[in-house]
Write an enzyme that holds these catalytic residues in place. Sequence first.
Site, mmCIF file in Angstrom:
data_model
loop_
_atom_site.group_PDB
_atom_site.id
_atom_site.type_symbol
_atom_site.label_atom_id
_atom_site.label_comp_id
_atom_site.label_asym_id
_atom_site.label_seq_id
_atom_site.Cartn_x
_atom_site.Cartn_y
_atom_site.Cartn_z
ATOM 1 N N TYR A 113 -32.647 5.321 24.630
ATOM 2 C CA TYR A 113 -32.040 5.885 25.837
ATOM 3 C C TYR A 113 -30.529 5.942 25.672
ATOM 4 O O TYR A 113 -29.932 4.999 25.159
ATOM 5 C CB TYR A 113 -32.382 5.042 27.068
ATOM 6 N N GLU B 209 -28.093 7.737 28.190
ATOM 7 C CA GLU B 209 -27.419 8.504 29.242
ATOM 8 C C GLU B 209 -25.909 8.418 29.073
ATOM 9 O O GLU B 209 -25.360 7.347 28.815
ATOM 10 C CB GLU B 209 -27.825 7.980 30.620
ATOM 11 N N ASP C 140 -25.772 34.997 26.967
ATOM 12 C CA ASP C 140 -26.993 34.247 26.670
ATOM 13 C C ASP C 140 -27.492 34.726 25.313
ATOM 14 O O ASP C 140 -28.103 35.792 25.201
ATOM 15 C CB ASP C 140 -28.023 34.500 27.771
ATOM 16 N N THR D 208 -30.635 28.864 22.567
ATOM 17 C CA THR D 208 -31.711 27.944 22.211
ATOM 18 C C THR D 208 -31.579 27.681 20.714
ATOM 19 O O THR D 208 -31.001 28.492 19.982
ATOM 20 C CB THR D 208 -33.111 28.541 22.456
ATOM 21 N N LYS E 259 -35.215 29.516 18.196
ATOM 22 C CA LYS E 259 -35.595 30.914 17.915
ATOM 23 C C LYS E 259 -35.026 31.311 16.544
ATOM 24 O O LYS E 259 -35.410 30.719 15.549
ATOM 25 C CB LYS E 259 -35.162 31.796 19.083
ATOM 26 N N ARG F 104 -37.000 22.745 19.421
ATOM 27 C CA ARG F 104 -36.935 23.332 20.760
ATOM 28 C C ARG F 104 -35.804 22.667 21.518
ATOM 29 O O ARG F 104 -35.826 21.448 21.710
ATOM 30 C CB ARG F 104 -38.230 23.070 21.525
HETATM 31 C C1 LIG Z 1 -35.803 32.038 25.361
HETATM 32 C C2 LIG Z 1 -34.702 32.405 26.279
HETATM 33 C C3 LIG Z 1 -34.150 31.482 27.186
HETATM 34 C C4 LIG Z 1 -34.759 30.157 27.534
HETATM 35 O O1 LIG Z 1 -35.202 29.378 26.616
HETATM 36 P P1 LIG Z 1 -36.205 28.143 26.911
HETATM 37 O O2 LIG Z 1 -35.790 27.208 25.834
HETATM 38 O O3 LIG Z 1 -37.568 28.697 26.773
HETATM 39 O O4 LIG Z 1 -35.924 27.629 28.272
HETATM 40 C C5 LIG Z 1 -33.044 31.856 27.915
HETATM 41 N N1 LIG Z 1 -32.516 33.078 27.795
HETATM 42 C C6 LIG Z 1 -33.028 34.001 26.970
HETATM 43 C C7 LIG Z 1 -32.377 35.332 26.896
HETATM 44 C C8 LIG Z 1 -34.146 33.700 26.204
HETATM 45 O O5 LIG Z 1 -34.670 34.637 25.414
#
Ligand SMILES: *Cc1c(COP(=O)(O)O)cnc(C)c1O
Length: 416
Positions: A56, A58, A202, A228, A231, A237
């Site tokens: 932990y 925090e 994003d 993220t 991807k 993740r």
């Molecule tokens: C995949 C994605 C997210 C969110 O990702 P998670 O890890 O699944 O919450 C946010 N914005 C865009 C554009 C995405 O493609």
Amino acid sequence: MNTGKADSLAQGDGQLARILEAEAERQDSTINLIASENIASQAVLEAQRSPIIDKYAEGYPGRRYYSGCVHIDEIENLAITRARELFGAEHANVQAHSGSQANMAAYSVILNYRDTVMGMTLSHGGHLTHGAEVNFSGKLYRFIPYGVDPKTETLNYDEVEKLALEHRPRLIVAGASSYSRIVDFERFRHIADKAGAMLLADIAHIAGIIAAGLHSSSVPYAQVSTATTQKTLRGPRGGLVLCQKQLSSAIDAAVFPGMQGGPAMHTIAAKAVCFHEAVQPGFVDYQKRVLDNAKILASELQSHGLRIVSGGTDNHIVLVDLSSTGITGKDADTALEAAGITVNRNAIPFDPKPPWIASGIRLGTPAVTTRGFGPDEMKRIANLIMKVLSAASDAGTREQVRQEVRDICRQFPIAG
Ligand SMILES: *Cc1c(COP(=O)(O)O)cnc(C)c1O
């Protein structure tokens, strides 16, 4: 109680162990064209399953609410430094549990309840967190959606600018989940400046491509970039927030204690590994192959008569319009799954069908490229997809394709 060897998964929980084994086998024997997925390295997996899963922590490095964080601090500092260097960012927060939470944190810093925001509509490729009604973003904030041009199916920046000057949002969100073209962050910044808005990029999908320098970076233009790591970046993740210095303490406070408790330190260790992998010489080559494979897949499908939304791709995504085939996205993804090819049904811009049915499928090349697939495999996959789509309800064809999929996969085993 941890009794060591005797409570290994296979011995202690055979039921779950068998399911995990079946899933590993499924991944190994199927062709994964889901654009948001990838295959993390053994190094990422090792970091993720290390004993720090128990810790932990925090707080932030040097300011923890728990003791025993000396190595935890080293790990998080390493992840932060690597993320900043990789993206040339002034500040990085590596604690956000997911991309959605990265967005939530950024919104909570920039926006007040019911403030006006602009984001790409989900139906044209945006993400749930860009203002969908069913999502917190659509409930807490007043999102003005923008979409793609009906003719070109690409962003029409003049339209975005017109909307921005009309609605004067506090924030503009740029970036998407199923948009296969370059996003012009510089132009978005000009629009935001003109409208008196801040810019959030994003880059959840394209973070790996940006890290490799094959898509212009959002970092010089957006006050905040969210991503993220699972991807195209090919890590665990998780979420990542990059921001300018003046927002750094507000962003950190928004993530913890604003919306999360303790950080997932095992995941942060794995993020550190993926940032390290992204500066290795092979990474740029990998991303180039991802883009090449997507271009080949798109042009092969086109040569078989399928329509690709916007006419092609600049990234890892190929959005296929199935309208002319008479098959829905839902039926296509079901038939392809039965044949061993996993994709996802996806709305196309101006889709007359509801999202659960959809007129398209979204394909992506990150995972198959990690396996080592190249141009030849892309051509074979395009052929196999056409075979399945032209006989979507024929079990014999599916079985035949399933066999060929197994053969291709056997040549490119998933390591480990
Ligand atoms: C995949 C994605 C997210 C969110 O990702 P998670 O890890 O699944 O919450 C946010 N914005 C865009 C554009 C995405 O493609």
